[in-house]
Design an enzyme around this catalytic site. Structure first.
Site, PDB file in Angstrom:
ATOM      1  N   SER A   1       0.809  -1.224   0.000  1.00 37.29           N
ATOM      2  CA  SER A   1       0.000   0.000   0.000  1.00 37.29           C
ATOM      3  C   SER A   1       0.837   1.267   0.000  1.00 37.29           C
ATOM      4  CB  SER A   1      -0.912  -0.010   1.222  1.00 37.29           C
ATOM      5  OG  SER A   1      -0.124  -0.225   2.379  1.00 37.29           O
TER       6      SER A   1
ATOM      7  N   THR B   1      -0.546   3.585   5.113  1.00 37.34           N
ATOM      8  CA  THR B   1       0.348   4.632   4.628  1.00 37.34           C
ATOM      9  C   THR B   1       1.572   4.617   5.513  1.00 37.34           C
ATOM     10  OG1 THR B   1      -1.491   6.009   3.964  1.00 37.34           O
ATOM     11  CG2 THR B   1       0.536   7.172   4.538  1.00 37.34           C
TER      12      THR B   1
ATOM     13  N   THR C   1       1.890   6.920   0.093  1.00 38.72           N
ATOM     14  CA  THR C   1       0.893   5.855   0.055  1.00 38.72           C
ATOM     15  C   THR C   1       0.370   5.643  -1.353  1.00 38.72           C
ATOM     16  OG1 THR C   1      -1.171   5.108   1.123  1.00 38.72           O
ATOM     17  CG2 THR C   1      -1.120   7.378   0.403  1.00 38.72           C
TER      18      THR C   1
ATOM     19  N   ARG D   1      -9.754   9.327  -6.836  1.00 41.07           N
ATOM     20  CA  ARG D   1      -9.915   9.496  -5.385  1.00 41.07           C
ATOM     21  C   ARG D   1      -8.567   9.884  -4.751  1.00 41.07           C
ATOM     22  NH1 ARG D   1      -7.479   7.251  -0.550  1.00 41.07           N
ATOM     23  NH2 ARG D   1      -9.007   7.408   1.113  1.00 41.07           N
ATOM     24  N   VAL D   2      -8.598  10.890  -3.908  1.00 41.39           N
ATOM     25  CA  VAL D   2      -7.410  11.275  -3.139  1.00 41.39           C
ATOM     26  C   VAL D   2      -7.782  11.248  -1.666  1.00 41.39           C
ATOM     27  CG1 VAL D   2      -5.780  13.138  -2.640  1.00 41.39           C
ATOM     28  CG2 VAL D   2      -6.476  12.703  -5.004  1.00 41.39           C
TER      29      VAL D   2
ATOM     30  N   THR E   1      -3.260   7.818   9.523  1.00 41.20           N
ATOM     31  CA  THR E   1      -3.364   6.692   8.590  1.00 41.20           C
ATOM     32  C   THR E   1      -4.727   6.061   8.800  1.00 41.20           C
ATOM     33  OG1 THR E   1      -2.359   4.608   7.849  1.00 41.20           O
ATOM     34  CG2 THR E   1      -2.187   5.096  10.198  1.00 41.20           C
ATOM     35  N   GLY E   2      -5.164   5.298   7.815  1.00 41.29           N
ATOM     36  CA  GLY E   2      -6.504   4.719   7.885  1.00 41.29           C
ATOM     37  C   GLY E   2      -7.385   5.363   6.832  1.00 41.29           C
TER      38      GLY E   2
ATOM     39  N   GLY F   1      -8.905   7.691   4.783  1.00 41.25           N
ATOM     40  CA  GLY F   1      -8.523   9.088   4.661  1.00 41.25           C
ATOM     41  C   GLY F   1      -9.681  10.065   4.685  1.00 41.25           C
TER      42      GLY F   1
HETATM   43  N1  ASP Z   1      -4.926   7.247   4.679  1.00 36.26           N
HETATM   44  C1  ASP Z   1      -4.704   6.550   3.427  1.00 36.26           C
HETATM   45  C2  ASP Z   1      -5.731   6.991   2.432  1.00 36.26           C
HETATM   46  O1  ASP Z   1      -6.874   7.162   2.799  1.00 36.26           O
HETATM   47  C3  ASP Z   1      -4.749   5.072   3.583  1.00 36.26           C
HETATM   48  C4  ASP Z   1      -4.151   4.535   4.861  1.00 36.26           C
HETATM   49  O2  ASP Z   1      -3.349   5.155   5.488  1.00 36.26           O
HETATM   50  O3  ASP Z   1      -4.510   3.446   5.286  1.00 36.26           O
HETATM   51  O4  ASP Z   1      -5.420   7.111   1.273  1.00 36.26           O
END
Ligand code: ASP
Length: 311
Positions: A50, A167, A185, A195-196, A218-219, A221
């Site tokens: 990822s 990320t 990421t 998508r951003v 992270t997670g 977004g």
């Molecule tokens: N935060 C990142 C995103 O939404 C993904 C992640 O960190 O898990 O693109």
């Protein structure tokens, strides 16, 4: 003299923390070390799916990458989003910071800028990532070529689980006490094209200010953007909260925002580092967030506290 410190998201953050610690030990400034850490994960195909080349692509099978950097001393920052065929988007984000008057470049134009700056265009796909995309793509029921992928109308739910995002966000403090941050990421696997997430958005996925602290997220977004997550954590530290308290408060805010929409809170985590070298992290329920902490030449993984909704 302040001792150099690095923190970085997820178990693969160890790779980042080791590289960043080495850079700090050489006397590099915080931002350079954070970028070295992020780039080490972009280069290590074995530790993640990822971040960087070899990650899981979007719904159309295209791998687009997001990254940003921020210097806590000057508040200089740079970012790229949705960029293809560039192996080190975090280095490109640094170029945006150093060589333009802008903060964020996107898509084809970011690639054009990369070419101008002498970055080579490279093939970002690995056979493993393509195989997984073909097997697990949420819409692609037929074999490739039999039918086009299902429409990208955003209507069907994107399958987001622990294997489909993450990320690397790296926060550093150098021997002069300055803070730096870098984040890179591929975003969510099978995301809608275009998508951003939070990662390349300064104030959402990353923020650093020597006068207050540095934070990263992270997670999912979208939830981090909704609460301006990293900026929120930094402002809480500016107001006197510890990094740990600030991350907990940010998770509570994510939980509350989900409550206001009547949905379950998404999996999200924050980590933070203050100018004194205190660190902290927290995550929403079921995120199982671990982060790497590097100092004194050693790197260890730490489990973050989960903040359940309604607490
Ligand atoms: N935060 C990142 C995103 O939404 C993904 C992640 O960190 O898990 O693109």
């Amino acid at each position: 003299m302040p001792d150099p410190i690095v923190i970085a998201t997820w178990p693969f953050g160890k790779v980042a923390a080791e590289a960043a610690l080495k850079s700090l030990a050489n006397g590099d400034p915080a931002l350079d070390a954070a970028i070295a850490g992020a780039q080490a994960v972009e280069d290590d195909y074995s530790c993640r799916t990822s971040v960087g080349f070899g990650s899981l692509p979007d719904r159309l099978g295209r791998l687009t990458l997001d990254a940003c950097v921020m210097d806590g001393k000057t508040l200089a920052c740079g970012a790229v989003a949705g960029v293809e065929h560039i192996k080190h988007p975090v280095a490109l984000a640094r170029r945006v910071m150093d060589r333009t008057t802008h903060v964020l470049l996107v898509g084809e134009a970011a690639k054009w800028f990369a070419l101008q700056q002498g970055f080579p265009l490279e093939v970002p796909y690995t056979s493993d990532a393509i195989k997984e995309w073909l097997e697990k793509h949420p819409d692609l029921k037929q074999r490739p070529g039999a039918n086009p992928p299902a429409p990208c109308d955003g209507a069907s739910e994107i399958n987001i689980d622990a294997d489909h995002h993450d990320t690397v966000t790296v926060l550093t403090r150098d021997a002069k006490g300055s803070l730096g941050g870098a984040c890179t990421t591929s975003g969510l696997a099978y995301k809608l094209p275009g998508r951003v997430g939070d990662s390349p958005i300064i104030g959402a996925g990353l923020y650093a200010d020597d006068l207050a602290g540095a934070a990263g997220g992270t997670g999912v977004g979208e939830e981090i953007i909704r609460i301006a997550g990293s900026s929120y954590v930094v402002e809480l530290m500016r107001g006197g909260r510890s990094p740990q308290e600030a991350c907990v408060r940010a998770c509570e805010r994510v939980n509350a925002s989900a409550g206001r929409r009547g949905v379950h809170p998404a999996r999200v985590a924050f980590l933070a580092l203050d100018p004194k070298g205190n660190v902290g992290a927290a995550c929403t329920a079921k995120t199982n967030f671990q982060y790497a902490v590097g100092r004194g030449g050693k790197v260890e993984l730490v489990q973050a506290k989960e903040i359940a909704a309604g607490m």
